[in-house]
Design an enzyme around this catalytic site. Structure first.
Site, short mmCIF file in Angstrom:
data_model
loop_
_atom_site.label_atom_id
_atom_site.label_comp_id
_atom_site.label_asym_id
_atom_site.label_seq_id
_atom_site.Cartn_x
_atom_site.Cartn_y
_atom_site.Cartn_z
N TYR A 244 0.85 -1.20 0.00
CA TYR A 244 0.00 0.00 0.00
C TYR A 244 0.88 1.24 0.00
CZ TYR A 244 -3.75 -3.14 1.72
OH TYR A 244 -4.66 -4.15 1.88
N SER A 245 0.77 2.20 -0.94
CA SER A 245 -0.13 2.12 -2.07
C SER A 245 0.69 2.30 -3.36
CB SER A 245 -1.19 3.21 -1.96
OG SER A 245 -0.53 4.46 -1.65
#
Length: 310
Positions: A51-52
């Site tokens: 992420y991300s």
């Protein structure tokens, strides 16, 4: 608080998703959300090493970095149950032993801690023998880098195989499962996966608990929503989705609460579920999520929602 089975981890009945941190929520907004969640009694934060990476300008690990900076600034690491995942970071793809070992060290640096409380195999890796993956994860537990293991996005058959390996080799068992599961997405979990979770006493932490925002009630006929998830959420606006929204509206009105809170409460009441997982881009989105801790639906309300979403 709820106990994750076969652990000493007591968690708030809503896991806070970190997928938006560093993506649709910058660090300042993310810290505000984390502060508000913790001040409300929340302690269960979920992220992943990837992420991300999908966001322009990002390389993966942004969410872990924000969470790590926040815990260091607040001095609250001992009060937080941190869950992260391995297998999808652009520089640590898959679940080979060397990849896992590089990935956990990188996650620990970003999180500014010496251990992760719950470490998920994020996605199955068909190119690596499962024995190698399970053994490598077990090494991390023995070394103290990880307290407990978990799996996400695995089939029931592969979970069965994983569990057989841990039993045969006396390796640390998984304690939790993170599947895609909510009121309008039930088929993936309600079958073999739920059977395995119940039999093996695994605690379930469902992701997409609000169906990319559809179960907040804001996606309706004629409504235009400006959100990166709008396309995915709008796909649920079919006959079943409308039936579910109608019952959610009625139950929410009866309790004087929001549609989102009712949808989470239905999920929290399902067998094996310990805490739904949901994210908030802003502090203003958080109260509807936190309210699940205090909402108890009647048996009749649960049944009506289950029937509407069948």
């Amino acid at each position: 608080m709820r106990r994750i089975n076969n652990t000493d981890l007591d968690v708030f009945p809503l896991a806070l998703g970190g997928n938006v941190f560093g993506w649709t929520a910058d660090e300042e907004r993310s810290v505000a959300v984390l502060d508000a969640y913790a001040q409300a009694g929340g302690n269960f934060i979920d992220t992943a090493d990837s992420y991300s990476a999908w966001a322009p300008g990002n390389s993966g690990g942004e969410s872990e970095t924000i969470i790590g900076n926040w815990m260091a600034a607040r001095g609250n690491r001992d009060r937080i149950v941190v869950a992260t995942k391995v297998s999808q970071h652009p520089e640590a793809k898959g679940l080979a032993r060397d990849t896992i070992r590089r990935a956990i060290d990188a996650s620990l640096r970003r999180l500014r801690t010496d251990h992760v409380d719950l470490y998920y195999a994020h996605f199955d890796d068909a190119d690596t023998p499962l024995e190698e993956t399970v053994s490598a994860l077990g090494e991390l537990v023995r070394e103290g880098k990880v307290r407990y293991l978990a799996a996400s996005n695995y089939t029931a058959e592969r979970l069965e195989e994983w569990l057989k390996i841990t039993e045969a080799e006396s390796l640390p068992r998984i304690v939790a499962l993170q599947p895609h599961y909510n009121l309008v997405e039930r088929a993936t979990f309600e079958g073999g996966l739920r059977t395995v979770a119940a039999r093996e006493n695994l605690s379930v932490v469902p992701y997409y608990a609000l169906a990319s925002g559809f179960l907040t009630g804001k996606y309706r006929d004629g409504a235009a929503v400006d959100s990166p998830r709008a396309g995915g959420a709008a796909a649920y606006l079919n006959d079943k989705g409308r039936r579910v929204l109608a019952v959610l509206d009625e139950v929410a009105a009866a309790h004087g609460t929001s549609v989102a809170t009712v949808a989470l409460a239905w999920l929290a009441a399902q067998p094996t579920v310990v805490a739904p997982l949901a994210s908030a881009r802003t502090v203003e989105q958080l109260p509807d999520l936190l309210a699940v801790a205090d909402l108890r639906l009647t048996d009749d309300e649960l049944q009506r929602l289950t029937q509407a979403s069948a």
